[in-house]
Motif scaffolding. Structure first.
Motif, PDB file in Angstrom:
ATOM      1  N   CYS A   1      -7.272  -1.907   2.043  1.00 27.86           N
ATOM      2  CA  CYS A   1      -6.063  -1.926   2.814  1.00 27.86           C
ATOM      3  C   CYS A   1      -6.484  -1.676   4.012  1.00 27.86           C
ATOM      4  O   CYS A   1      -6.823  -0.863   4.932  1.00 27.86           O
ATOM      5  CB  CYS A   1      -4.579  -1.058   2.461  1.00 27.86           C
ATOM      6  SG  CYS A   1      -3.339  -0.990   3.861  1.00 27.86           S
TER       7      CYS A   1
ATOM      8  N   PRO B   1      -6.746   7.691   3.865  1.00 25.65           N
ATOM      9  CA  PRO B   1      -4.582   8.794   3.553  1.00 25.65           C
ATOM     10  C   PRO B   1      -3.945   8.387   2.439  1.00 25.65           C
ATOM     11  O   PRO B   1      -3.446   8.923   2.687  1.00 25.65           O
ATOM     12  CB  PRO B   1      -4.139   8.168   4.728  1.00 25.65           C
ATOM     13  CG  PRO B   1      -4.856   6.732   5.196  1.00 25.65           C
ATOM     14  CD  PRO B   1      -5.957   6.303   4.530  1.00 25.65           C
TER      15      PRO B   1
ATOM     16  N   CYS C   1       0.947  -1.374  -0.082  1.00 24.10           N
ATOM     17  CA  CYS C   1       0.194   0.228  -0.431  1.00 24.10           C
ATOM     18  C   CYS C   1       0.947   1.752   0.142  1.00 24.10           C
ATOM     19  O   CYS C   1       1.611   1.393   0.769  1.00 24.10           O
ATOM     20  CB  CYS C   1      -0.827   0.198   0.611  1.00 24.10           C
ATOM     21  SG  CYS C   1      -1.905   1.692   1.752  1.00 24.10           S
TER      22      CYS C   1
ATOM     23  N   HIS D   1       0.414   4.179   1.385  1.00 22.94           N
ATOM     24  CA  HIS D   1       0.421   5.007   2.405  1.00 22.94           C
ATOM     25  C   HIS D   1       1.710   4.942   2.793  1.00 22.94           C
ATOM     26  O   HIS D   1       2.211   5.114   3.501  1.00 22.94           O
ATOM     27  CB  HIS D   1      -1.188   4.609   3.273  1.00 22.94           C
ATOM     28  CG  HIS D   1      -1.130   5.843   4.277  1.00 22.94           C
ATOM     29  ND1 HIS D   1      -1.639   4.804   5.395  1.00 22.94           N
ATOM     30  CD2 HIS D   1      -0.826   6.951   4.970  1.00 22.94           C
ATOM     31  CE1 HIS D   1      -1.702   6.025   6.104  1.00 22.94           C
ATOM     32  NE2 HIS D   1      -1.409   6.943   6.091  1.00 22.94           N
ATOM     33  N   LEU D   2       1.422   3.462   4.212  1.00 24.62           N
ATOM     34  CA  LEU D   2       2.538   3.655   4.795  1.00 24.62           C
ATOM     35  C   LEU D   2       3.056   1.913   4.350  1.00 24.62           C
ATOM     36  O   LEU D   2       3.710   1.370   5.549  1.00 24.62           O
ATOM     37  CB  LEU D   2       1.868   2.846   6.447  1.00 24.62           C
ATOM     38  CG  LEU D   2       1.933   4.804   7.099  1.00 24.62           C
ATOM     39  CD1 LEU D   2       1.403   4.687   8.195  1.00 24.62           C
ATOM     40  CD2 LEU D   2       3.271   5.555   6.810  1.00 24.62           C
ATOM     41  N   GLY D   3       2.864   1.375   3.413  1.00 24.55           N
ATOM     42  CA  GLY D   3       3.898  -0.137   2.856  1.00 24.55           C
ATOM     43  C   GLY D   3       2.990  -1.192   4.070  1.00 24.55           C
ATOM     44  O   GLY D   3       3.604  -2.406   3.146  1.00 24.55           O
ATOM     45  N   CYS D   4       1.869  -1.382   3.896  1.00 22.99           N
ATOM     46  CA  CYS D   4       0.762  -2.970   4.521  1.00 22.99           C
ATOM     47  C   CYS D   4       0.542  -3.326   2.909  1.00 22.99           C
ATOM     48  O   CYS D   4       0.403  -2.936   1.956  1.00 22.99           O
ATOM     49  CB  CYS D   4      -0.646  -2.245   5.470  1.00 22.99           C
ATOM     50  SG  CYS D   4      -0.135  -1.221   6.909  1.00 22.99           S
TER      51      CYS D   4
ATOM     52  N   CYS E   1      -4.761  -1.474   7.365  1.00 25.20           N
ATOM     53  CA  CYS E   1      -4.038  -0.501   8.306  1.00 25.20           C
ATOM     54  C   CYS E   1      -4.711   0.458   8.459  1.00 25.20           C
ATOM     55  O   CYS E   1      -4.637   0.613   9.945  1.00 25.20           O
ATOM     56  CB  CYS E   1      -2.673  -0.350   7.381  1.00 25.20           C
ATOM     57  SG  CYS E   1      -1.853  -2.001   7.103  1.00 25.20           S
ATOM     58  N   HIS E   2      -5.382   1.214   7.366  1.00 23.82           N
ATOM     59  CA  HIS E   2      -5.359   2.344   7.501  1.00 23.82           C
ATOM     60  C   HIS E   2      -6.622   2.691   7.443  1.00 23.82           C
ATOM     61  O   HIS E   2      -7.424   3.972   6.730  1.00 23.82           O
ATOM     62  CB  HIS E   2      -4.503   3.846   7.159  1.00 23.82           C
ATOM     63  CG  HIS E   2      -3.403   3.774   8.331  1.00 23.82           C
ATOM     64  ND1 HIS E   2      -2.752   2.982   8.006  1.00 23.82           N
ATOM     65  CD2 HIS E   2      -3.025   3.412  10.103  1.00 23.82           C
ATOM     66  CE1 HIS E   2      -1.586   2.334   8.640  1.00 23.82           C
ATOM     67  NE2 HIS E   2      -2.003   3.353   9.640  1.00 23.82           N
ATOM     68  N   LEU E   3      -7.454   2.089   6.252  1.00 28.05           N
ATOM     69  CA  LEU E   3      -8.715   1.853   5.619  1.00 28.05           C
ATOM     70  C   LEU E   3      -8.203   2.204   4.185  1.00 28.05           C
ATOM     71  O   LEU E   3      -9.604   3.489   4.061  1.00 28.05           O
ATOM     72  CB  LEU E   3      -9.915   2.214   6.122  1.00 28.05           C
ATOM     73  CG  LEU E   3     -10.289   1.054   7.182  1.00 28.05           C
ATOM     74  CD1 LEU E   3     -11.016   2.076   7.800  1.00 28.05           C
ATOM     75  CD2 LEU E   3     -10.240   0.021   6.830  1.00 28.05           C
ATOM     76  N   SER E   4      -7.108   2.334   3.158  1.00 27.01           N
ATOM     77  CA  SER E   4      -7.560   3.069   2.127  1.00 27.01           C
ATOM     78  C   SER E   4      -8.081   2.298   1.304  1.00 27.01           C
ATOM     79  O   SER E   4      -8.202   0.992   1.717  1.00 27.01           O
ATOM     80  CB  SER E   4      -6.204   3.207   1.697  1.00 27.01           C
ATOM     81  OG  SER E   4      -5.308   4.527   2.353  1.00 27.01           O
TER      82      SER E   4
HETATM   83  S1  FES Z   1      -1.235   1.158   5.024  1.00 22.05           S
HETATM   84 FE1  FES Z   1      -2.026   0.879   3.762  1.00 22.05          FE
HETATM   85  S2  FES Z   1      -3.961   2.438   4.322  1.00 22.05           S
HETATM   86 FE2  FES Z   1      -2.350   2.680   5.360  1.00 22.05          FE
END
Ligand code: FES
Length: 311
Positions: free
Chosen positions: A258, A275, A237, A239-242, A260-263
């Motif tokens: 995603c 995000p 992802c 955003h932060l790589g999840c 992790c933070h619902l992207s």
């Molecule tokens: S890592 Fe995917 S939304 Fe934050």
């Protein structure tokens, strides 16, 4: 002759010029070699005892004219140490002035610190220049991995027969050999999402233009053609790589989600919610006549609006 005392008036042959503020001791003879005279507002002068004609209880009579004393160079305090600064208390037995006001010349070795520092630095520079031809190939060898080009090898990830439906994300797992600096080679498991896209989705993704991949020097690596119906997205992802999944969303339909933070991203990788700062990262992809899929594994910095390649 008496020893000059601090605060004694200093008289030249023509006029009084000031008073004694310090005395300078010769560390070898233990005799006063100079007096330091404060010149009534014209700074201090160091006057050799050779100029002294007579010493009384409260005055020092010079055999010199005031103009000659004034023409002496100004007294440089930094060329001396006081009896407080160095262990020379035995010298004070010889004279009768306040400790701390007795100066002794700084040894020449100490005085020449600037010149010695210059020579020391100069020696270091010469040493560095001599050592450079020997050290350079070693340093270059050791630092080589830091400046190595990205590995743009094609990796086989599976066969498109696994994809049963158009515009649906399918995860392909693959192993990648990793070589980190001087560590032995090891394998990691990675994943990529691949879709067989409808012409509508291809149009949305490519907007009528092929997608080019270039290396850091601008050299072309590969071009994803806009009419080839397969699209690959990096499994990380932006955003932060999840890792993200292909999921059914209650209002948006099927999306990449995603956890992790619902992207949320649509099938073309565009951000629909959350995000994430940019779309999913598309990768170079080619599919053989037999349906074997190959990708170039690329990773980009997470959390940035623009794509910055890191692997
Ligand atoms: S890592 Fe995917 S939304 Fe934050």
């Amino acid at each position: 002759m008496l020893q000059p005392k601090l605060k004694s008036k200093v008289r030249c042959t023509d006029l009084d010029i000031g008073e004694v503020t310090r005395v300078v001791l010769d560390p070898l003879s233990h005799e006063i070699s100079h007096i330091v005279v404060s010149m009534n507002g014209s700074g201090e002068r160091q006057v050799a005892m050779g100029h002294v004609q007579d010493v009384t209880d409260d005055a020092v009579q010079l055999r010199t004219r005031s103009a000659d004393i004034l023409s002496l160079p100004p007294f440089k305090r930094e060329d001396y140490v006081t009896t407080h600064e160095v262990e020379i208390s035995h010298l004070e037995d010889n004279i009768h002035v306040t400790p701390g006001e007795v100066l002794v010349p700084l040894p020449d070795l100490e005085k020449d610190v600037k010149r010695r520092t210059f020579f020391m630095n100069f020696t270091h520079v010469i040493g560095f220049l001599i050592g450079l031809p020997i050290a350079y190939p070693i340093l270059r060898f050791l630092m080589q991995p830091m400046y190595a080009d990205f590995d743009n090898q094609w990796l086989k990830v599976g066969n498109v027969s696994k994809i049963k439906q158009e515009d649906v994300g399918v995860q392909f797992k693959y192993k990648k050999a990793v070589k980190e600096v001087y560590m032995p080679v090891y394998e990691i498991e990675k994943n990529v999402w691949i879709l067989r896209a409808t012409p509508e989705l291809l149009e949305r993704v490519y907007q009528g233009k092929d997608s080019e991949f270039r290396d850091a020097r601008g050299k072309a690596i590969w071009t994803n053609k806009k009419e080839v119906p397969y699209i690959a997205f990096s499994g990380k992802c932006p955003h932060l790589g999840c890792g993200f999944k292909w999921r059914q969303h209650k209002t948006l339909g099927q999306v990449f989600l995603c956890p992790c933070h619902l992207s949320i991203y649509d099938a073309g990788g565009k951000v629909l919610d959350g995000p994430a700062p940019r779309s999913l990262d598309a990768l170079p992809i080619k599919v053989s006549a037999g349906g074997e899929v190959e990708i170039i594994d690329m990773e980009f910095k997470a959390g940035t609006k623009s794509q910055i390649r890191i692997v």
